[in-house]
Design an enzyme around this catalytic site. Structure first.
Site, mmCIF file in Angstrom:
data_model
loop_
_atom_site.group_PDB
_atom_site.id
_atom_site.type_symbol
_atom_site.label_atom_id
_atom_site.label_comp_id
_atom_site.label_asym_id
_atom_site.label_seq_id
_atom_site.Cartn_x
_atom_site.Cartn_y
_atom_site.Cartn_z
ATOM 1 N N ASP A 118 -38.786 -16.898 63.644
ATOM 2 C CA ASP A 118 -38.452 -15.528 64.065
ATOM 3 C C ASP A 118 -39.179 -15.481 65.532
ATOM 4 O O ASP A 118 -38.080 -15.345 66.454
ATOM 5 C CB ASP A 118 -39.386 -14.579 63.136
ATOM 6 C CG ASP A 118 -39.265 -13.258 62.842
ATOM 7 O OD1 ASP A 118 -37.709 -12.898 63.513
ATOM 8 O OD2 ASP A 118 -39.519 -12.425 62.237
ATOM 9 N N ASP A 119 -40.338 -15.293 65.738
ATOM 10 C CA ASP A 119 -40.665 -15.122 67.250
ATOM 11 C C ASP A 119 -41.988 -16.041 67.254
ATOM 12 O O ASP A 119 -43.058 -15.578 67.358
ATOM 13 C CB ASP A 119 -41.151 -13.512 67.394
ATOM 14 C CG ASP A 119 -40.082 -12.699 67.162
ATOM 15 O OD1 ASP A 119 -39.318 -12.502 67.926
ATOM 16 O OD2 ASP A 119 -40.120 -11.941 66.097
ATOM 17 N N GLU A 177 -37.230 -6.636 55.046
ATOM 18 C CA GLU A 177 -38.626 -7.161 55.596
ATOM 19 C C GLU A 177 -39.687 -6.152 55.456
ATOM 20 O O GLU A 177 -40.894 -6.351 54.821
ATOM 21 C CB GLU A 177 -38.649 -7.467 57.291
ATOM 22 C CG GLU A 177 -39.756 -7.890 57.757
ATOM 23 C CD GLU A 177 -39.465 -8.057 59.443
ATOM 24 O OE1 GLU A 177 -38.577 -7.524 59.995
ATOM 25 O OE2 GLU A 177 -40.355 -8.633 59.991
ATOM 26 N N HIS A 197 -35.718 -14.945 67.672
ATOM 27 C CA HIS A 197 -35.318 -13.895 68.856
ATOM 28 C C HIS A 197 -35.648 -14.620 69.977
ATOM 29 O O HIS A 197 -36.668 -15.138 70.416
ATOM 30 C CB HIS A 197 -36.061 -12.666 68.659
ATOM 31 C CG HIS A 197 -35.949 -11.757 67.299
ATOM 32 N ND1 HIS A 197 -35.035 -10.712 67.057
ATOM 33 C CD2 HIS A 197 -36.567 -12.142 66.047
ATOM 34 C CE1 HIS A 197 -35.125 -10.393 65.878
ATOM 35 N NE2 HIS A 197 -35.808 -11.270 65.047
ATOM 36 N N HIS A 214 -32.965 -18.249 62.611
ATOM 37 C CA HIS A 214 -33.410 -16.775 62.949
ATOM 38 C C HIS A 214 -34.659 -17.228 63.900
ATOM 39 O O HIS A 214 -35.671 -16.975 63.624
ATOM 40 C CB HIS A 214 -34.003 -16.160 61.587
ATOM 41 C CG HIS A 214 -34.414 -14.856 61.693
ATOM 42 N ND1 HIS A 214 -33.771 -13.554 61.058
ATOM 43 C CD2 HIS A 214 -35.376 -14.107 62.332
ATOM 44 C CE1 HIS A 214 -34.325 -12.474 61.345
ATOM 45 N NE2 HIS A 214 -35.313 -12.814 62.294
ATOM 46 N N HIS A 246 -31.330 -7.685 59.913
ATOM 47 C CA HIS A 246 -32.616 -7.543 59.290
ATOM 48 C C HIS A 246 -32.552 -6.638 58.324
ATOM 49 O O HIS A 246 -32.247 -5.327 58.561
ATOM 50 C CB HIS A 246 -33.621 -7.020 60.385
ATOM 51 C CG HIS A 246 -33.744 -8.288 61.448
ATOM 52 N ND1 HIS A 246 -33.139 -8.883 62.358
ATOM 53 C CD2 HIS A 246 -35.098 -8.840 61.653
ATOM 54 C CE1 HIS A 246 -33.707 -9.743 62.917
ATOM 55 N NE2 HIS A 246 -34.912 -9.799 62.678
HETATM 56 N N1 ADE Z 1 -37.551 -8.039 66.709
HETATM 57 C C1 ADE Z 1 -38.196 -9.208 67.142
HETATM 58 N N2 ADE Z 1 -38.634 -9.734 65.960
HETATM 59 C C2 ADE Z 1 -38.396 -8.691 65.022
HETATM 60 C C3 ADE Z 1 -38.507 -9.057 63.352
HETATM 61 N N3 ADE Z 1 -39.412 -9.823 62.865
HETATM 62 N N4 ADE Z 1 -37.892 -7.779 62.750
HETATM 63 C C4 ADE Z 1 -37.548 -6.801 63.133
HETATM 64 N N5 ADE Z 1 -37.079 -6.793 64.515
HETATM 65 C C5 ADE Z 1 -37.715 -7.711 65.447
HETATM 66 ZN ZN ZN Z 2 -36.487 -11.146 63.124
#
Ligand code: ADE
Ligand code: ZN
Length: 334
Positions: free
Chosen positions: A279-280, A201, A20, A18, A198
């Site tokens: 994630d990011d 969350e 992005h 996971h 997603h």
């Molecule tokens: N886009 C980038 N990161 C995200 C996240 N954690 N949740 C939803 N959309 C995203």
């Molecule tokens: Zn995400």
């Protein structure tokens, strides 16, 4: 836990499901592109150079602003090289990343194919030179709405194959319902793509249930808020729906106040297939090594726990069987 035990855990080969793609862009990379293209992006950076945002919803705006300087296939190829170098340095041997045609040619199929070609070339070079395998999961963006998601699904269907292996949805979970995107997910499934979205969350367990029942996804991005619903946990465990858990992201964005209050250990105990991702990563000041170190220290997980998590991850990976068994072999290295 001894220093040696922790060292062994942090240096394990890792599978990450996971991420992005644009969300892995180091801030210095985006600042460099902004300078080249003479775009003023100073508002999205703190004085120390990191990304600046207040909360998840502001994060989504800053994310889109950062992404706006990625304007050509060549920019995305450079990004691909930069992110795979960083992931490989963290011991990631197999990674999946969310690619959004919305950011690569505005959802136009012909433009998307050019972007994809450039990304794929960079990924092939990284696989040869760094030993990291990348697969792409095309992702529609929930707050862009279901019409745009249809275009995204068409891009996905046109390019489904051995590199584009999945379809998913990110974005603002508070907008619309999972079922609004049924057409896009059905289209992707018919094209042979595997599915994730997603859910859970920001919304509660019912969101996770809807994702599974209304869209028929095999994996869930995050899904962590399922932890308050025992019947749902049983369903996820029984069906083998894998959660792409991003603990550092959840704590940084305030989904849970601290890692020791994160439900990841409870989810594992309930028999739900759980995996670890970032994630990011630069947005949340994390890396895969940092995630492993924090989890090992907080939950007293040993090397075998992390090996198990990686086995689950490669088992749930959206890839062909030859790739799966080749990566699984690398995970078993002593
Ligand atoms: N886009 C980038 N990161 C995200 C996240 N954690 N949740 C939803 N959309 C995203
Ligand atoms: Zn995400």
């Amino acid at each position: 836990m001894t220093e040696e035990e922790l060292h062994a855990i942090v240096h394990l080969p890792k599978v990450e499901l996971h991420t992005h793609f644009e969300g892995m862009a180091p801030p210095a990379f985006i600042r460099g592109l902004a300078k080249e293209k003479k775009v003023d992006l100073s508002r999205i950076f703190r004085p120390d150079g990191s990304y600046d945002y207040r909360d998840f919803w502001h994060f989504l705006e800053v994310y889109e602003a950062a992404t706006s300087v990625l304007k050509s296939p060549e920019d995305f190829a450079r990004l691909c090289t930069a992110v795979l170098e960083e992931s490989a340095a963290n011991g990631v041997v197999y990674q999946e990343t969310f690619l959004s045609p919305d950011f690569c040619g505005g959802g136009d199929v012909a433009a998307w194919k050019e972007y994809l070609h450039a990304i794929r070339e960079a990924a092939t070079v990284a696989e040869r030179d760094l030993g990291i395998t990348l697969r792409g999961v095309i992702t529609c963006i929930r707050h862009f709405g279901s019409d745009q998601a249809r275009d995204t699904a068409c891009c996905a269907a046109e390019t489904a194959g051995d590199f584009i292996t999945g379809f998913g949805m990110g974005g603002d979970e508070k907008k619309g319902r999972q079922r609004d995107f049924s057409w896009a997910f059905d289209c992707a499934r018919e094209a042979g793509l595997q599915l994730t979205t997603h859910a859970g969350e920001w919304n509660g367990p019912s969101e996770v249930r809807e994702a599974v029942e209304d869209l028929g996804v095999e994996r869930i991005g995050h899904g962590v808020n399922a932890h308050t619903d025992p019947a749902l946990l049983e369903m996820l465990a029984e069906r083998g729906v894998t959660l792409e858990v991003c603990p550092g992201s959840n704590v940084f964005l305030g989904v849970f106040p601290s890692l020791d209050q994160h439900p990841i250990a409870k989810l594992r105990k309930a028999g739900v297939p759980v995996t670890i991702s970032t994630d990011d990563p630069p947005f949340f000041h994390t890396t895969m090594r940092k995630e492993y170190e924090a989890l090992a220290k907080t939950f007293r997980w040993g090397e075998e726990d992390f090996r198990d998590l990686n086995r689950i991850a490669i088992g749930a990976a959206f890839c062909d069987e030859a790739t799966r068994s080749a990566i699984a072999k690398r995970l078993e290295q002593p």
